[in-house]
Design an enzyme around this catalytic site. Structure first.
Site, PDB file in Angstrom:
ATOM      1  N   GLU A  67      34.680  28.612  38.765  1.00 16.63           N
ATOM      2  CA  GLU A  67      33.641  29.358  38.035  1.00 16.63           C
ATOM      3  C   GLU A  67      34.338  29.974  36.836  1.00 16.63           C
ATOM      4  O   GLU A  67      35.077  30.948  36.989  1.00 16.63           O
ATOM      5  CB  GLU A  67      33.040  30.453  38.928  1.00 16.63           C
ATOM      6  CG  GLU A  67      32.290  29.934  40.143  1.00 16.63           C
ATOM      7  CD  GLU A  67      31.034  29.182  39.775  1.00 16.63           C
ATOM      8  OE1 GLU A  67      30.486  29.426  38.679  1.00 16.63           O
ATOM      9  OE2 GLU A  67      30.596  28.324  40.554  1.00 16.63           O
ATOM     10  N   CYS A  86      30.619  36.881  32.429  1.00 12.92           N
ATOM     11  CA  CYS A  86      30.775  35.449  32.124  1.00 12.92           C
ATOM     12  C   CYS A  86      29.449  34.884  31.630  1.00 12.92           C
ATOM     13  O   CYS A  86      29.421  34.031  30.759  1.00 12.92           O
ATOM     14  CB  CYS A  86      31.229  34.708  33.374  1.00 12.92           C
ATOM     15  SG  CYS A  86      30.229  35.106  34.816  1.00 12.92           S
TER      16      CYS A  86
HETATM   17  P1  NAD Z   1      41.930  35.292  34.710  1.00 10.64           P
HETATM   18  O1  NAD Z   1      41.856  33.808  34.801  1.00 10.64           O
HETATM   19  O2  NAD Z   1      43.030  35.881  33.919  1.00 10.64           O
HETATM   20  O3  NAD Z   1      42.044  35.956  36.153  1.00 10.64           O
HETATM   21  C1  NAD Z   1      41.116  35.736  37.183  1.00 10.64           C
HETATM   22  C2  NAD Z   1      41.823  35.829  38.506  1.00 10.64           C
HETATM   23  O4  NAD Z   1      42.802  34.815  38.548  1.00 10.64           O
HETATM   24  C3  NAD Z   1      42.567  37.143  38.726  1.00 10.64           C
HETATM   25  O5  NAD Z   1      42.515  37.464  40.095  1.00 10.64           O
HETATM   26  C4  NAD Z   1      43.999  36.802  38.348  1.00 10.64           C
HETATM   27  O6  NAD Z   1      44.948  37.594  39.005  1.00 10.64           O
HETATM   28  C5  NAD Z   1      44.076  35.359  38.805  1.00 10.64           C
HETATM   29  N1  NAD Z   1      45.063  34.531  38.103  1.00 10.64           N
HETATM   30  C6  NAD Z   1      45.687  34.744  36.939  1.00 10.64           C
HETATM   31  N2  NAD Z   1      46.554  33.722  36.680  1.00 10.64           N
HETATM   32  C7  NAD Z   1      46.451  32.857  37.696  1.00 10.64           C
HETATM   33  C8  NAD Z   1      47.064  31.614  38.017  1.00 10.64           C
HETATM   34  N3  NAD Z   1      47.982  31.047  37.228  1.00 10.64           N
HETATM   35  N4  NAD Z   1      46.703  30.997  39.157  1.00 10.64           N
HETATM   36  C9  NAD Z   1      45.778  31.546  39.958  1.00 10.64           C
HETATM   37  N5  NAD Z   1      45.174  32.707  39.731  1.00 10.64           N
HETATM   38  C10 NAD Z   1      45.493  33.365  38.603  1.00 10.64           C
HETATM   39  O7  NAD Z   1      40.527  35.774  34.201  1.00 10.64           O
HETATM   40  P2  NAD Z   1      40.068  37.262  33.921  1.00 10.64           P
HETATM   41  O8  NAD Z   1      40.474  37.630  32.552  1.00 10.64           O
HETATM   42  O9  NAD Z   1      40.466  38.116  35.050  1.00 10.64           O
HETATM   43  O10 NAD Z   1      38.484  37.097  34.016  1.00 10.64           O
HETATM   44  C11 NAD Z   1      37.703  36.870  32.921  1.00 10.64           C
HETATM   45  C12 NAD Z   1      37.296  35.413  32.852  1.00 10.64           C
HETATM   46  O11 NAD Z   1      36.624  35.067  34.044  1.00 10.64           O
HETATM   47  C13 NAD Z   1      36.305  35.172  31.723  1.00 10.64           C
HETATM   48  O12 NAD Z   1      36.622  33.958  31.102  1.00 10.64           O
HETATM   49  C14 NAD Z   1      34.980  35.067  32.451  1.00 10.64           C
HETATM   50  O13 NAD Z   1      34.002  34.328  31.773  1.00 10.64           O
HETATM   51  C15 NAD Z   1      35.404  34.408  33.731  1.00 10.64           C
HETATM   52  N6  NAD Z   1      34.406  34.634  34.774  1.00 10.64           N
HETATM   53  C16 NAD Z   1      33.619  33.602  35.168  1.00 10.64           C
HETATM   54  C17 NAD Z   1      32.621  33.815  36.110  1.00 10.64           C
HETATM   55  C18 NAD Z   1      31.699  32.707  36.545  1.00 10.64           C
HETATM   56  O14 NAD Z   1      30.955  32.922  37.487  1.00 10.64           O
HETATM   57  N7  NAD Z   1      31.692  31.552  35.904  1.00 10.64           N
HETATM   58  C19 NAD Z   1      32.464  35.075  36.655  1.00 10.64           C
HETATM   59  C20 NAD Z   1      33.295  36.105  36.242  1.00 10.64           C
HETATM   60  C21 NAD Z   1      34.273  35.878  35.306  1.00 10.64           C
END
Ligand code: NAD
Length: 520
Positions: free
Chosen positions: A235, A269
């Site tokens: 997602e 998002c």
């Molecule tokens: P992010 O990808 O930096 O982090 C999300 C999660 O992934 C956190 O728990 C983080 O610790 C973890 N993470 C970071 N690096 C990782 C890796 N290499 N491997 C596995 N996990 C890792 O994103 P963010 O900045 O925390 O969140 C914002 C983003 O999330 C935006 O792009 C937003 O659109 C998206 N989002 C999407 C949805 C959806 O339903 N499509 C919902 C909420 C947020």
């Protein structure tokens, strides 16, 4: 031992400190979950539902406390925390507890062809086993909560890793889930950095990984998952368009843009980022939305009348300002901006809300996900142009069409390349457990919520049985012969050849070989 500290992003006050887990501990969690899961899958569905319902009771008893923790840790207003996180979580528990029996029920698959009349098939759903769930900080409660309960109801063991930035919420969520008194190791909570968690989940072979976060990390995980073909649900980001037609109710559309573009400080998002307005109402719409934004003051989210909180992370605020400044350099204009209340003047996370005009698709603010309290507005001349601009993005999470003509709105909705399109509303379908959530294009893979999201928690297994168990063989089995070949071709001619004489002669050939099924 390394600790994570949660701070209120509005006040900078420390909320609490939490112990982190090591990679070794995460591997042990996965091993323990693997041992415990078969027993949980064998537990009656009634019992699994009973446990999950305890979580609902816990949420109802602690609504306000949980909303307060979310608001303090993430920065959103407490009302938003309740309306967009806790309320949907309660409703989702009720929905999935009611629907799980139906979702998991074996389904008879009707025979597809008379030539195979003897075969009966049943489609059943098998839990994956051990699920890894990684969740973001923007909806730190609601997003992982639904995934956890669906996974548990389906018979999986779950290891949840929530965002480091919002550990106080993660722990509130942990408490809510643990209120169900689940058997040991069926639900485990890991406070560990994302990069370690992602790699470890895949290397230690969880049976499926659910990831919600940025497209960039999603792509990294997909590449990594190729190693063991780990099933993934992704997602990812959005850059949602909103199309406001000539016949739209301007007041409702502007109110909708205010809510879906700016609630949660625009860190949604599926929030509105790009607004396309018919040229005939463009000025009125910009004026209306601008008035509303001017009346907003960014404040500390825990006040009862708070309208908009601060951003969750400084890093995200920097990104937003880069987009805004880049747009201004390119000729964009600030049609309106909010004020910042004195109580959060010192917070580095306080970011004004902006309405930008004179924007174009060469600007980052329109091309990429900004993920902050900013919308760019452009006029359009006709439906064709509006659809083309809405679809001009690598992302396709959600979108909306605003019109008083529902038929027209539905026609436009079908032309938009996004996983969810709402009419005269935006974003809120994330709170409807019965509707699937997930994106087209680089917004992700798979769906969460609804029966489609529930299906992602299990894998389909088909069981094909034979009604004619007294027969010795199928018509097409060995020994092969010219007659068997002719008989099989005859079956197809009998059903599908246009010539009636050919059909009759083919029926005879088929009959001739059919009785071999009873012979040794
Ligand atoms: P992010 O990808 O930096 O982090 C999300 C999660 O992934 C956190 O728990 C983080 O610790 C973890 N993470 C970071 N690096 C990782 C890796 N290499 N491997 C596995 N996990 C890792 O994103 P963010 O900045 O925390 O969140 C914002 C983003 O999330 C935006 O792009 C937003 O659109 C998206 N989002 C999407 C949805 C959806 O339903 N499509 C919902 C909420 C947020």
């Amino acid at each position: 031992m390394i600790k994570t500290t949660s701070y209120n992003p509005a006040t900078g006050k420390k909320i609490a400190t939490f112990t982190t887990h090591s990679q070794k501990q995460l591997i042990k969690m996965i091993e323990d979950a693997r041992k415990a899961q078969p027993q949980w899958a064998a537990t009656s569905l009634k019992e699994r539902v009973k446990r999950v319902k305890k979580m609902q009771a816990y949420l109802v008893d602690n609504l306000k406390e949980i909303s307060n923790v979310i608001s303090q840790d993430n920065g959103k207003t407490e009302l938003e925390a309740f309306a967009s996180e806790v309320m949907p979580a309660v409703m989702a528990t009720s929905y999935y507890c009611k629907m799980t029996k139906k979702f998991l029920k074996d389904k008879k698959v009707p025979s597809g062809n008379i030539l195979l009349f003897n075969k009966t098939s049943v489609l059943r759903r098998e839990p994956f086993g051990v699920m890894g769930i990684i969740s973001p900080w923007n909806y730190p409660f609601a997003i992982p909560y639904s995934e956890v309960i669906m996974a548990l109801l389906a018979g999986n063991a779950v290891i949840l890793k929530t965002a480091t930035e919002t550990q106080a919420v993660g722990h509130a969520l942990k408490d809510a889930i643990e209120s169900a008194n689940l058997p040991p190791n069926i639900f485990q909570y890991a406070n560990i950095s994302g990069s370690i968690a992602g790699d470890t989940f895949i290397d230690a072979k969880v049976d499926k990984l659910f990831f919600t976060g940025s497209t960039e990390t999603g792509k990294y995980l997909m590449e990594k998952a190729a190693k063991h073909l780990t099933p993934l649900s992704l997602e990812l980001g959005g850059n949602d368009p909103m199309i406001v037609c000539q016949d739209a109710d301007i007041e409702r559309a502007a109110n909708g843009a205010l809510w879906a573009g700016f609630q949660n400080a625009g860190q949604s998002c599926g929030g509105v980022e790009r607004i396309y307005v018919h040229e005939s109402i463009y000025e009125d719409f910009v004026k209306n939305l601008s008035e509303k934004i001017k009346n907003i003051s960014i404040t500390c989210g825990q006040e009862a009348d708070a309208q908009m909180g601060v951003m969750t992370t400084k890093k995200q605020k920097q990104k937003v300002m880069e987009h805004v400044n880049g747009a201004l350099k390119g000729g964009a204009k600030i049609a309106a901006e909010s004020s910042i209340d004195a109580c959060v003047q010192k917070s580095e996370n306080a970011c004004k809300a902006y309405v930008l005009t004179n924007v174009n698709h060469n600007m980052q603010v329109m091309q990429e996900e900004t993920f902050g309290p900013v919308v760019g507005i452009m006029p359009f001349q006709n439906e064709e142009e509006a659809v083309q601009m809405a679809n001009d993005s690598d992302l396709g999470l959600t979108a909306s069409v605003w019109s008083t003509n529902r038929k027209k709105a539905k026609r436009i909705a079908k032309r938009i390349k996004a996983g969810a399109v709402t009419i005269n509303d935006h974003l809120m379908s994330h709170g409807m457990a019965e509707t699937p959530w997930g994106g087209f294009k680089e917004s992700g893979l798979g769906r969460t919520h609804s029966v489609l999201g529930f299906d992602e928690m299990t894998q389909p297994q088909i069981i094909v049985d034979d009604r004619l168990s007294l027969t010795k063989k199928n018509v097409w089995w060995h020994p092969y012969s010219p007659e068997v070949y002719d008989g099989l071709v005859g079956g197809i001619y009998l059903l599908y050849h246009k010539n009636i004489f050919k059909k009759i002669s083919s029926a005879l050939k088929l009959t001739k070989v059919f009785f071999r099924v009873f012979r040794k």
